[in-house]
Scaffold this motif. Structure first.
Motif, PDB file in Angstrom:
ATOM      1  N   THR A  27      37.324  60.396  63.474  1.00 63.02           N
ATOM      2  CA  THR A  27      37.607  60.833  62.109  1.00 63.02           C
ATOM      3  C   THR A  27      38.216  59.694  61.303  1.00 63.02           C
ATOM      4  OG1 THR A  27      37.920  63.106  62.843  1.00 63.02           O
ATOM      5  CG2 THR A  27      38.867  62.523  60.717  1.00 63.02           C
ATOM      6  N   GLU A  30      35.226  57.237  60.748  1.00 61.24           N
ATOM      7  CA  GLU A  30      33.937  57.826  60.394  1.00 61.24           C
ATOM      8  C   GLU A  30      33.258  57.172  59.194  1.00 61.24           C
ATOM      9  OE1 GLU A  30      32.049  62.283  59.900  1.00 61.24           O
ATOM     10  OE2 GLU A  30      34.208  62.018  59.720  1.00 61.24           O
ATOM     11  N   ASN A  31      33.993  56.943  58.122  1.00 62.98           N
ATOM     12  CA  ASN A  31      33.389  56.331  56.930  1.00 62.98           C
ATOM     13  C   ASN A  31      32.827  54.951  57.220  1.00 62.98           C
ATOM     14  OD1 ASN A  31      33.829  58.524  55.286  1.00 62.98           O
ATOM     15  ND2 ASN A  31      35.786  57.760  54.526  1.00 62.98           N
ATOM     16  N   ASP A  32      33.577  54.141  57.957  1.00 60.72           N
ATOM     17  CA  ASP A  32      33.097  52.800  58.307  1.00 60.72           C
ATOM     18  C   ASP A  32      31.851  52.870  59.185  1.00 60.72           C
ATOM     19  OD1 ASP A  32      35.172  51.662  56.910  1.00 60.72           O
ATOM     20  OD2 ASP A  32      36.368  51.210  58.679  1.00 60.72           O
ATOM     21  N   GLU A  34      29.632  55.311  59.349  1.00 64.63           N
ATOM     22  CA  GLU A  34      28.505  55.799  58.550  1.00 64.63           C
ATOM     23  C   GLU A  34      27.971  54.711  57.635  1.00 64.63           C
ATOM     24  OE1 GLU A  34      26.885  58.705  58.943  1.00 64.63           O
ATOM     25  OE2 GLU A  34      28.250  59.011  60.621  1.00 64.63           O
ATOM     26  N   LEU A  35      28.852  53.928  57.044  1.00 61.13           N
ATOM     27  CA  LEU A  35      28.399  52.844  56.160  1.00 61.13           C
ATOM     28  C   LEU A  35      27.548  51.835  56.910  1.00 61.13           C
ATOM     29  CD1 LEU A  35      31.526  52.133  53.933  1.00 61.13           C
ATOM     30  CD2 LEU A  35      29.345  53.085  53.197  1.00 61.13           C
ATOM     31  N   ASN A  38      24.089  53.553  57.939  1.00 63.17           N
ATOM     32  CA  ASN A  38      23.236  54.045  56.865  1.00 63.17           C
ATOM     33  C   ASN A  38      22.840  52.972  55.860  1.00 63.17           C
ATOM     34  OD1 ASN A  38      23.173  56.655  57.841  1.00 63.17           O
ATOM     35  ND2 ASN A  38      25.012  57.254  56.734  1.00 63.17           N
TER      36      ASN A  38
END
Length: 79
Positions: A27, A30-32, A34-35, A38
């Motif tokens: 958590t 997660e943003n890192d 996904e970046l 994607n």
């Protein structure tokens, strides 16, 4: 502690950690994650990249070695 040591310790820890802790770490990151997974170029960006690549391969655009680039950047910083 050096980065490589930290990475090894984290990997070792996560391999045996309980699910709650693994999910908490995920958590947090997660943003890192996904970046990185994607990242995609648009069709316009791909077209431009391919055009520039062709120019480079045909010798129609300037090219520089890594050392040349570093030296140019360093010389601009001194001004």
């Amino acid at each position: 502690m050096r980065n490589i040591s930290i990475r090894k310790k984290v990997i070792t820890y996560l391999a045996d950690a309980d699910e709650k802790k693994v999910k908490a770490v995920y958590t947090l990151l997660e943003n890192d994650i996904e970046l990185k997974t994607n990242f995609k170029l648009s069709s316009a960006q791909l077209k431009l990249l391919n055009t520039e690549k062709e120019k480079h391969l045909k010798g129609k655009s300037p090219s520089y070695t890594w050392d040349e680039v570093k030296n140019r950047i360093r010389s601009r910083r001194k001004k």
